[in-house]
Enzyme design. Sequence first.
Site, PDB file in Angstrom:
ATOM      1  N   HIS A 271       0.754  -1.350   0.231  1.00 14.66           N
ATOM      2  CA  HIS A 271      -0.218  -0.017  -0.151  1.00 14.66           C
ATOM      3  C   HIS A 271       0.971   1.584  -0.243  1.00 14.66           C
ATOM      4  O   HIS A 271       0.588   2.090  -0.247  1.00 14.66           O
ATOM      5  CB  HIS A 271      -1.010  -0.059   1.212  1.00 14.66           C
ATOM      6  CG  HIS A 271      -0.579  -0.166   2.880  1.00 14.66           C
ATOM      7  ND1 HIS A 271       0.992  -0.310   3.146  1.00 14.66           N
ATOM      8  CD2 HIS A 271      -0.529   1.331   3.903  1.00 14.66           C
ATOM      9  CE1 HIS A 271       0.791  -0.153   3.927  1.00 14.66           C
ATOM     10  NE2 HIS A 271       0.158   1.231   4.432  1.00 14.66           N
TER      11      HIS A 271
ATOM     12  N   HIS B 139       1.564   6.840  -0.642  1.00 15.89           N
ATOM     13  CA  HIS B 139       1.301   6.018   0.090  1.00 15.89           C
ATOM     14  C   HIS B 139      -0.763   6.086  -0.526  1.00 15.89           C
ATOM     15  O   HIS B 139      -1.375   6.586   0.277  1.00 15.89           O
ATOM     16  CB  HIS B 139       0.781   6.937   1.610  1.00 15.89           C
ATOM     17  CG  HIS B 139      -0.171   5.801   2.775  1.00 15.89           C
ATOM     18  ND1 HIS B 139      -1.384   5.930   2.845  1.00 15.89           N
ATOM     19  CD2 HIS B 139       1.045   5.174   3.752  1.00 15.89           C
ATOM     20  CE1 HIS B 139      -1.358   4.647   3.930  1.00 15.89           C
ATOM     21  NE2 HIS B 139      -0.167   4.792   4.303  1.00 15.89           N
TER      22      HIS B 139
END
Length: 186
Positions: free
Chosen positions: A93, A108
Amino acid sequence: MIKKLFGLFSEIQETPSKLEQIKLEEPKDDLESVLQRDLFIAPLEGNLVPLSDVPDEVFSQKLLGDGFAIEPSSGKIISPISGTISSLFPTNHAIGITGKDGREVLIHFGIDTVQLQGHGFKALVEQGSKVSVGQELLYVNIDFVRNKGYSIITPIIFTNLSEGKSIQVTVNERVQLGQRNIVTIL
Protein backbone atom coordinates in the site's frame (compact mmCIF):
# COMPACT_ATOMS: atom_id res chain seq x y z
CA MET A 1 77.49 3.10 -20.87
CA ILE A 2 76.66 6.78 -21.28
CA LYS A 3 75.11 6.05 -24.69
CA LYS A 4 72.97 3.39 -23.10
CA LEU A 5 71.84 5.81 -20.43
CA PHE A 6 71.13 8.58 -22.94
CA GLY A 7 69.43 6.07 -25.23
CA LEU A 8 67.26 4.92 -22.36
CA PHE A 9 66.58 8.54 -21.39
CA SER A 10 65.46 9.42 -24.93
CA GLU A 11 63.14 6.38 -24.93
CA ILE A 12 61.67 7.50 -21.64
CA GLN A 13 61.17 11.01 -23.04
CA GLU A 14 59.43 9.68 -26.15
CA THR A 15 57.12 7.38 -24.17
CA PRO A 16 54.26 9.33 -22.65
CA SER A 17 53.89 8.83 -18.94
CA LYS A 18 50.97 6.88 -17.56
CA LEU A 19 49.44 10.13 -16.34
CA GLU A 20 49.66 11.64 -19.81
CA GLN A 21 48.02 8.55 -21.30
CA ILE A 22 44.99 8.83 -19.00
CA LYS A 23 42.52 11.29 -20.42
CA LEU A 24 40.62 13.00 -17.69
CA GLU A 25 37.06 13.70 -18.69
CA GLU A 26 35.01 16.40 -17.10
CA PRO A 27 31.68 15.17 -15.75
CA LYS A 28 29.01 15.88 -18.30
CA ASP A 29 25.80 17.46 -17.09
CA ASP A 30 23.88 17.26 -20.31
CA LEU A 31 20.26 18.35 -20.58
CA GLU A 32 18.88 14.80 -20.41
CA SER A 33 20.67 13.97 -17.15
CA VAL A 34 19.54 17.28 -15.62
CA LEU A 35 15.96 16.58 -16.66
CA GLN A 36 16.08 13.02 -15.29
CA ARG A 37 17.59 14.24 -12.02
CA ASP A 38 15.21 17.16 -11.50
CA LEU A 39 12.08 15.79 -13.13
CA PHE A 40 9.04 15.07 -10.98
CA ILE A 41 5.86 13.81 -12.62
CA ALA A 42 2.38 12.96 -11.38
CA PRO A 43 2.48 9.36 -10.12
CA LEU A 44 -1.31 9.04 -10.41
CA GLU A 45 -4.16 10.46 -12.44
CA GLY A 46 -6.78 12.38 -10.49
CA ASN A 47 -7.48 15.54 -8.51
CA LEU A 48 -4.82 17.31 -6.45
CA VAL A 49 -5.75 17.61 -2.80
CA PRO A 50 -3.91 19.67 -0.14
CA LEU A 51 -2.35 17.62 2.66
CA SER A 52 -4.48 19.54 5.15
CA ASP A 53 -7.56 17.81 3.63
CA VAL A 54 -6.16 14.27 4.00
CA PRO A 55 -8.27 12.41 6.61
CA ASP A 56 -5.26 11.20 8.59
CA GLU A 57 -3.37 13.45 11.01
CA VAL A 58 -0.02 11.84 10.22
CA PHE A 59 -0.31 13.33 6.74
CA SER A 60 -2.50 16.41 7.32
CA GLN A 61 -0.17 17.61 10.10
CA LYS A 62 2.89 16.90 7.87
CA LEU A 63 4.45 14.61 10.49
CA LEU A 64 6.26 12.63 7.77
CA GLY A 65 7.08 15.70 5.68
CA ASP A 66 5.49 18.12 3.24
CA GLY A 67 3.75 17.08 0.08
CA PHE A 68 0.35 16.83 -1.51
CA ALA A 69 -2.27 14.20 -2.22
CA ILE A 70 -4.13 12.94 -5.25
CA GLU A 71 -7.63 11.49 -5.25
CA PRO A 72 -6.99 8.96 -8.02
CA SER A 73 -9.29 8.08 -10.90
CA SER A 74 -7.31 4.95 -11.79
CA GLY A 75 -5.16 2.45 -9.94
CA LYS A 76 -2.01 2.75 -12.02
CA ILE A 77 0.91 4.24 -10.07
CA ILE A 78 4.16 5.25 -11.78
CA SER A 79 7.44 6.51 -10.40
CA PRO A 80 7.48 10.30 -10.11
CA ILE A 81 11.30 10.31 -10.10
CA SER A 82 14.23 8.18 -11.20
CA GLY A 83 15.97 6.36 -8.36
CA THR A 84 15.82 3.27 -6.17
CA ILE A 85 12.90 1.65 -4.39
CA SER A 86 14.06 2.23 -0.81
CA SER A 87 10.98 0.78 0.86
CA LEU A 88 8.08 -1.36 -0.26
CA PHE A 89 5.67 -2.23 2.48
CA PRO A 90 4.74 -5.95 2.61
CA THR A 91 1.09 -4.95 2.09
CA ASN A 92 2.06 -3.02 -1.08
CA HIS A 93 0.00 0.00 0.00
CA ALA A 94 3.03 2.30 0.33
CA ILE A 95 6.29 2.67 -1.53
CA GLY A 96 9.36 4.84 -0.92
CA ILE A 97 11.69 6.01 -3.67
CA THR A 98 15.09 7.61 -3.16
CA GLY A 99 16.04 9.78 -6.12
CA LYS A 100 19.49 10.00 -7.63
CA ASP A 101 19.85 13.37 -5.90
CA GLY A 102 18.91 11.87 -2.50
CA ARG A 103 15.35 13.20 -2.50
CA GLU A 104 13.01 10.75 -0.77
CA VAL A 105 9.40 10.40 -1.92
CA LEU A 106 6.74 8.31 -0.19
CA ILE A 107 3.56 7.31 -2.05
CA HIS A 108 0.96 6.05 0.42
CA PHE A 109 -2.09 4.72 -1.44
CA GLY A 110 -5.25 5.46 0.52
CA ILE A 111 -5.88 5.93 4.20
CA ASP A 112 -5.62 3.00 6.63
CA THR A 113 -5.28 0.67 3.63
CA VAL A 114 -2.63 -1.29 5.51
CA GLN A 115 -5.67 -2.99 7.06
CA LEU A 116 -6.39 -4.63 3.67
CA GLN A 117 -3.22 -6.72 4.18
CA GLY A 118 -2.25 -6.39 0.53
CA HIS A 119 -5.61 -7.37 -0.97
CA GLY A 120 -6.31 -5.19 -3.99
CA PHE A 121 -2.64 -4.17 -4.39
CA LYS A 122 -0.08 -5.53 -6.83
CA ALA A 123 3.58 -4.46 -6.71
CA LEU A 124 5.32 -4.31 -10.07
CA VAL A 125 8.78 -3.67 -8.56
CA GLU A 126 10.78 -4.96 -5.61
CA GLN A 127 12.61 -3.19 -2.82
CA GLY A 128 16.08 -2.26 -4.07
CA SER A 129 14.97 -2.04 -7.73
CA LYS A 130 16.31 0.82 -9.83
CA VAL A 131 13.43 2.70 -11.44
CA SER A 132 13.11 5.34 -14.12
CA VAL A 133 10.75 8.27 -14.02
CA GLY A 134 7.41 7.05 -15.43
CA GLN A 135 8.04 3.36 -14.72
CA GLU A 136 5.01 1.45 -13.39
CA LEU A 137 5.32 0.68 -9.67
CA LEU A 138 1.97 -0.50 -8.38
CA TYR A 139 -1.48 -1.40 -9.53
CA VAL A 140 -4.39 -0.87 -7.14
CA ASN A 141 -7.97 -2.05 -7.60
CA ILE A 142 -9.54 1.24 -6.48
CA ASP A 143 -13.09 -0.15 -6.66
CA PHE A 144 -12.11 -2.95 -4.25
CA VAL A 145 -10.48 -0.45 -1.86
CA ARG A 146 -13.51 1.90 -1.99
CA ASN A 147 -15.98 -0.97 -1.55
CA LYS A 148 -14.13 -2.03 1.60
CA GLY A 149 -14.81 1.47 2.97
CA TYR A 150 -11.35 3.01 2.71
CA SER A 151 -10.46 6.45 1.38
CA ILE A 152 -8.40 6.29 -1.80
CA ILE A 153 -6.85 9.74 -1.28
CA THR A 154 -3.15 9.12 -1.83
CA PRO A 155 -0.56 11.28 -0.04
CA ILE A 156 2.74 11.89 -1.85
CA ILE A 157 5.28 13.02 0.73
CA PHE A 158 8.79 14.44 0.42
CA THR A 159 10.22 12.89 3.57
CA ASN A 160 13.59 14.63 3.64
CA LEU A 161 13.13 18.21 2.45
CA SER A 162 15.72 20.60 3.78
CA GLU A 163 14.60 22.72 6.71
CA GLY A 164 12.67 25.75 5.51
CA LYS A 165 11.67 24.11 2.20
CA SER A 166 8.02 23.56 1.34
CA ILE A 167 5.86 22.20 -1.45
CA GLN A 168 3.55 24.25 -3.64
CA VAL A 169 0.84 22.71 -5.87
CA THR A 170 -2.33 24.01 -7.46
CA VAL A 171 -4.99 22.17 -5.47
CA ASN A 172 -8.29 20.99 -6.91
CA GLU A 173 -6.61 20.74 -10.29
CA ARG A 174 -6.99 17.57 -12.30
CA VAL A 175 -3.66 15.98 -13.22
CA GLN A 176 -2.89 13.36 -15.81
CA LEU A 177 -0.67 10.36 -15.17
CA GLY A 178 2.90 11.46 -15.89
CA GLN A 179 2.08 15.16 -16.06
CA ARG A 180 5.08 17.43 -15.48
CA ASN A 181 5.30 20.64 -13.48
CA ILE A 182 2.68 19.76 -10.87
CA VAL A 183 4.84 20.60 -7.87
CA THR A 184 7.32 23.29 -6.95
CA ILE A 185 9.75 23.02 -4.06
CA LEU A 186 10.19 26.44 -2.46
